[in-house]
Design an enzyme around this catalytic site. Structure first.
Site, PDB file in Angstrom:
ATOM      1  N   ASP A 181      -0.039   5.079   0.874  1.00 58.77           N
ATOM      2  CA  ASP A 181      -0.225   6.075   1.924  1.00 58.77           C
ATOM      3  C   ASP A 181      -0.171   5.425   3.303  1.00 58.77           C
ATOM      4  OD1 ASP A 181      -0.694   8.080  -0.043  1.00 58.77           O
ATOM      5  OD2 ASP A 181      -2.737   7.350  -0.259  1.00 58.77           O
ATOM      6  N   ASP A 240       0.872  -1.171   0.000  1.00 59.22           N
ATOM      7  CA  ASP A 240       0.000   0.000   0.000  1.00 59.22           C
ATOM      8  C   ASP A 240       0.910   1.222   0.000  1.00 59.22           C
ATOM      9  OD1 ASP A 240      -2.448   1.499   0.273  1.00 59.22           O
ATOM     10  OD2 ASP A 240      -1.903   1.799   2.367  1.00 59.22           O
TER      11      ASP A 240
END
Length: 238
Positions: free
Chosen positions: A14, A12
């Protein structure tokens, strides 16, 4: 951990590679604080836990929809082309993106040092890497952070929309990332800081799901499906 047990790592963005989750949090807070004030709703203001409970890790319009539902509010869905002043789910989502883009342009972003250290290590082991993010801003964030040239595969919110893939917590975007890398999910590691993301990795049958605790909490990440929880990816180097 022995990285030779795995062929790929799917990250991922952020909150895992970059601290842009903090920028997203501020953008969501500003959006919904303004919106609730305009609607005259003062008894249930937006609070920090709303981000983790209703928004974190989800595609933007899903986050809008789920937060509104938490306040027993509904809006017309609208279209992704809606202006940011439109009183629709898509309009609010686009308004949030305006807040985020302005903050990113003003502040820039530096990747987490521990995450860069892990990427450097994986480059020496030949481990394939990909980014799987719900954000449509992922390419811009990777570019701003100086990470764009490190990833051969990026499955972001725009890719998911074009391919008709449901967002996290559904596993489809992570499975698409593994497919594009040419690896079996069972031979890949997922890195996530959001409960919706670790659930996606778990339900996708990935070989290892690592939760990165940037605020969601160890218990919540473990309950969501993380096999291991760390506070910094440097813990996994070596």
């Amino acid at each position: 951990m022995d990285w030779h047990d795995y062929d790929a790592a799917l990250f991922d963005l952020d909150g895992v590679l970059t601290p842009t989750a903090e920028v997203h949090m501020r953008a969501w807070r500003d959006l919904f604080t303004d919106y609730l004030t305009l609607r005259g709703i003062t008894d249930r203001p937006y609070v920090e836990s709303d981000y983790f409970d209703h928004i974190d890790g989800k595609p933007r319009y899903d986050g809008v929809r789920d937060f509104l539902a938490s306040r027993d509010l509904t809006l017309p869905e609208g279209e992704p082309s809606d202006g940011s002043d439109a009183d629709t789910v898509c309009g609010l989502g686009n308004r949030k993106n305006d807040f985020f883009a302005a903050a990113l342009a003003a502040e820039g972003v530096e990747p987490y040092a521990g995450s860069v250290a892990l990427l450097d290590h994986l480059a020496t082991t030949g481990t394939k890497v990909a980014v799987v993010s719900s954000s449509r801003n992922a390419p811009a964030v990777l570019e701003a952070a100086g990470l764009a040239d490190r990833f051969e595969v990026v499955v972001d919110g725009q890719v998911a929309a074009e391919a008709g893939l449901p967002g996290k917590p559904a596993p489809d975007t992570y499975l698409e990332g593994a497919r594009r890398l040419g690896v079996e999910p069972g031979r890949a590691v997922v890195f996530e800081d959001a409960v919706s993301g670790v659930r996606a990795g778990h339900d996708g049958g990935f070989g290892l799901v690592v939760g990165v605790d940037r605020g969601a909490g160890t218990d919540a990440l473990t309950d969501g499906g993380a096999d291991r929880v760390v506070t910094d990816l440097a813990e996994l180097v070596g």
